[in-house]
Motif scaffolding. Structure first.
Motif, PDB file in Angstrom:
ATOM      1  N   GLY A   1      34.997  24.913  22.988  1.00 38.04           N
ATOM      2  CA  GLY A   1      35.843  26.095  23.058  1.00 38.04           C
ATOM      3  C   GLY A   1      35.145  27.348  22.570  1.00 38.04           C
ATOM      4  N   ILE A   2      34.523  27.260  21.410  1.00 37.25           N
ATOM      5  CA  ILE A   2      33.882  28.438  20.819  1.00 37.25           C
ATOM      6  C   ILE A   2      32.735  28.941  21.688  1.00 37.25           C
ATOM      7  CG2 ILE A   2      32.446  29.226  18.889  1.00 37.25           C
ATOM      8  CD1 ILE A   2      34.213  27.516  17.053  1.00 37.25           C
ATOM      9  N   PHE A   3      31.849  28.050  22.091  1.00 36.50           N
ATOM     10  CA  PHE A   3      30.667  28.512  22.814  1.00 36.50           C
ATOM     11  C   PHE A   3      30.968  28.891  24.255  1.00 36.50           C
ATOM     12  CE2 PHE A   3      28.263  26.348  19.349  1.00 36.50           C
ATOM     13  CZ  PHE A   3      27.622  27.492  18.905  1.00 36.50           C
ATOM     14  N   SER A   4      31.991  28.294  24.855  1.00 37.06           N
ATOM     15  CA  SER A   4      32.388  28.717  26.202  1.00 37.06           C
ATOM     16  C   SER A   4      32.865  30.175  26.180  1.00 37.06           C
ATOM     17  CB  SER A   4      33.497  27.811  26.744  1.00 37.06           C
ATOM     18  OG  SER A   4      33.045  26.497  26.925  1.00 37.06           O
ATOM     19  N   ILE A   5      33.752  30.484  25.242  1.00 37.13           N
ATOM     20  CA  ILE A   5      34.320  31.828  25.179  1.00 37.13           C
ATOM     21  C   ILE A   5      33.271  32.853  24.742  1.00 37.13           C
ATOM     22  CG2 ILE A   5      36.042  33.295  24.075  1.00 37.13           C
ATOM     23  CD1 ILE A   5      37.160  31.229  26.083  1.00 37.13           C
TER      24      ILE A   5
ATOM     25  N   ALA B   1      28.003  37.458  28.296  1.00 33.54           N
ATOM     26  CA  ALA B   1      27.666  37.778  29.688  1.00 33.54           C
ATOM     27  C   ALA B   1      28.404  39.035  30.149  1.00 33.54           C
ATOM     28  CB  ALA B   1      27.997  36.595  30.597  1.00 33.54           C
ATOM     29  N   LEU B   2      29.667  39.174  29.744  1.00 35.04           N
ATOM     30  CA  LEU B   2      30.418  40.396  30.075  1.00 35.04           C
ATOM     31  C   LEU B   2      29.771  41.607  29.420  1.00 35.04           C
ATOM     32  CD1 LEU B   2      34.179  39.331  29.731  1.00 35.04           C
ATOM     33  CD2 LEU B   2      32.869  39.643  31.840  1.00 35.04           C
TER      34      LEU B   2
ATOM     35  N   SER C   1      29.746  40.002  36.152  1.00 40.78           N
ATOM     36  CA  SER C   1      31.115  39.890  36.648  1.00 40.78           C
ATOM     37  C   SER C   1      31.850  38.742  35.954  1.00 40.78           C
ATOM     38  CB  SER C   1      31.096  39.618  38.157  1.00 40.78           C
ATOM     39  OG  SER C   1      30.559  38.321  38.418  1.00 40.78           O
ATOM     40  N   TRP C   2      33.164  38.699  36.148  1.00 44.63           N
ATOM     41  CA  TRP C   2      33.958  37.621  35.569  1.00 44.63           C
ATOM     42  C   TRP C   2      33.465  36.260  36.051  1.00 44.63           C
ATOM     43  CZ3 TRP C   2      39.948  38.844  35.449  1.00 44.63           C
ATOM     44  CH2 TRP C   2      40.182  39.911  34.571  1.00 44.63           C
ATOM     45  N   PHE C   3      33.170  36.146  37.331  1.00 40.64           N
ATOM     46  CA  PHE C   3      32.767  34.854  37.878  1.00 40.64           C
ATOM     47  C   PHE C   3      31.448  34.380  37.255  1.00 40.64           C
ATOM     48  CE2 PHE C   3      30.526  32.295  41.141  1.00 40.64           C
ATOM     49  CZ  PHE C   3      31.392  31.206  41.163  1.00 40.64           C
ATOM     50  N   ILE C   4      30.453  35.265  37.242  1.00 37.64           N
ATOM     51  CA  ILE C   4      29.162  34.903  36.651  1.00 37.64           C
ATOM     52  C   ILE C   4      29.324  34.620  35.162  1.00 37.64           C
ATOM     53  CG2 ILE C   4      26.834  35.718  36.123  1.00 37.64           C
ATOM     54  CD1 ILE C   4      27.318  34.929  39.054  1.00 37.64           C
TER      55      ILE C   4
ATOM     56  N   VAL D   1      41.622  37.171  31.670  1.00 33.88           N
ATOM     57  CA  VAL D   1      42.940  37.713  32.041  1.00 33.88           C
ATOM     58  C   VAL D   1      43.674  38.212  30.800  1.00 33.88           C
ATOM     59  CG1 VAL D   1      45.197  37.145  33.010  1.00 33.88           C
ATOM     60  CG2 VAL D   1      43.115  36.296  34.111  1.00 33.88           C
ATOM     61  N   SER D   2      43.552  37.477  29.709  1.00 33.29           N
ATOM     62  CA  SER D   2      44.203  37.888  28.466  1.00 33.29           C
ATOM     63  C   SER D   2      43.620  39.196  27.945  1.00 33.29           C
ATOM     64  CB  SER D   2      44.061  36.791  27.400  1.00 33.29           C
ATOM     65  OG  SER D   2      44.690  35.607  27.807  1.00 33.29           O
ATOM     66  N   GLN D   3      42.303  39.361  28.100  1.00 28.34           N
ATOM     67  CA  GLN D   3      41.670  40.627  27.714  1.00 28.34           C
ATOM     68  C   GLN D   3      42.250  41.779  28.515  1.00 28.34           C
ATOM     69  OE1 GLN D   3      37.370  39.992  28.175  1.00 28.34           O
ATOM     70  NE2 GLN D   3      37.147  40.471  26.015  1.00 28.34           N
ATOM     71  N   TRP D   4      42.385  41.567  29.802  1.00 27.36           N
ATOM     72  CA  TRP D   4      42.915  42.603  30.689  1.00 27.36           C
ATOM     73  C   TRP D   4      44.366  42.938  30.342  1.00 27.36           C
ATOM     74  CZ3 TRP D   4      46.919  41.761  34.322  1.00 27.36           C
ATOM     75  CH2 TRP D   4      47.168  42.848  35.158  1.00 27.36           C
ATOM     76  N   TYR D   5      45.120  41.920  29.936  1.00 29.65           N
ATOM     77  CA  TYR D   5      46.542  42.117  29.649  1.00 29.65           C
ATOM     78  C   TYR D   5      46.765  42.709  28.261  1.00 29.65           C
ATOM     79  CZ  TYR D   5      51.532  41.115  29.161  1.00 29.65           C
ATOM     80  OH  TYR D   5      52.886  41.230  28.967  1.00 29.65           O
TER      81      TYR D   5
END
Length: 203
Positions: free
Chosen positions: A100-104, A110-111, A116-119, A165-169
């Protein structure tokens, strides 16, 4: 926010290193083997991510406290006799924390570098799963990411997108970070507990 992220990084390093060292001890490895497997599990995903993004120097080279911490943990695991009794099944929780930690955090880096979101989601998955894949391969196990009876990479991928999505919201960092991280950890643990799979054998 930097302090929170750094704290999460260290928790992730400890969690993944523990999962690696439990497996290494179950294979009767010596202290060098325990350190190597712990190091690769904790830092392998981030190393691949940095190499793919040409991000130099590598993160753990800039933060030598991380490999030093892993070395100290390896010494404890190697000479703590009760570590031999820890069953390999016990790696599920620390592995879920590390995933969880390293995925996020991998996706966020990368952002930050303009992807991009996909990459970013792919790089997040890579950061979260590659260390564990190396751990299992070196310990002569089929990596979680390739097992039909384990939902693993897909949880990381979905968690990264939920984070975006949560960041955007919410327009902040703390809430999306919490949502993405908890999603990955809880869903991963639930998948193991209730034997949830993407595909089942028929016949």
């Amino acid at each position: 926010m930097f302090d929170i992220i750094y704290l999460l990084e260290m928790i992730g390093v400890v969690a993944f290193a523990i999962s690696g060292m439990i497996v290494a001890r179950s294979k009767n490895m010596d202290p060098v083997g325990v350190f190597t497997i712990g190091f690769i599990t904790a830092l392998g995903g981030g190393t691949l991510r940095d190499l793919m993004m040409d991000n130099h120097p590598l993160y753990w080279i800039k933060h030598q406290e991380q490999p030093i911490l892993i070395l100290c943990m390896a010494l404890v695991f190697s000479y703590w006799h009760r570590a031999e009794r820890i069953r390999e099944s016990r790696i599920v929780f620390p592995d879920a924390i590390g995933l969880g930690i390293f995925s996020i955090l991998g996706a966020q880096l990368a952002l930050d570098l303009g992807h991009s979101w996909f990459i970013a989601s792919l790089l997040g998955v890579m950061t979260g799963t590659f260390g564990g894949a190396l751990r299992d391969t070196l310990c002569n196990e089929v990596p979680y990411i390739f097992r039909k009876d384990h939902i693993y990479a897909s949880i990381s991928f979905a968690g990264c997108w939920l984070y975006f999505v949560s960041q955007w919201y919410f327009h902040n960092e703390t809430v999306p970070l919490t949502i993405g991280l908890l999603f990955i950890v809880i869903v991963r643990m639930a998948a193991v507990r209730f034997d949830i799979r993407l595909q089942r054998d028929h016949g």
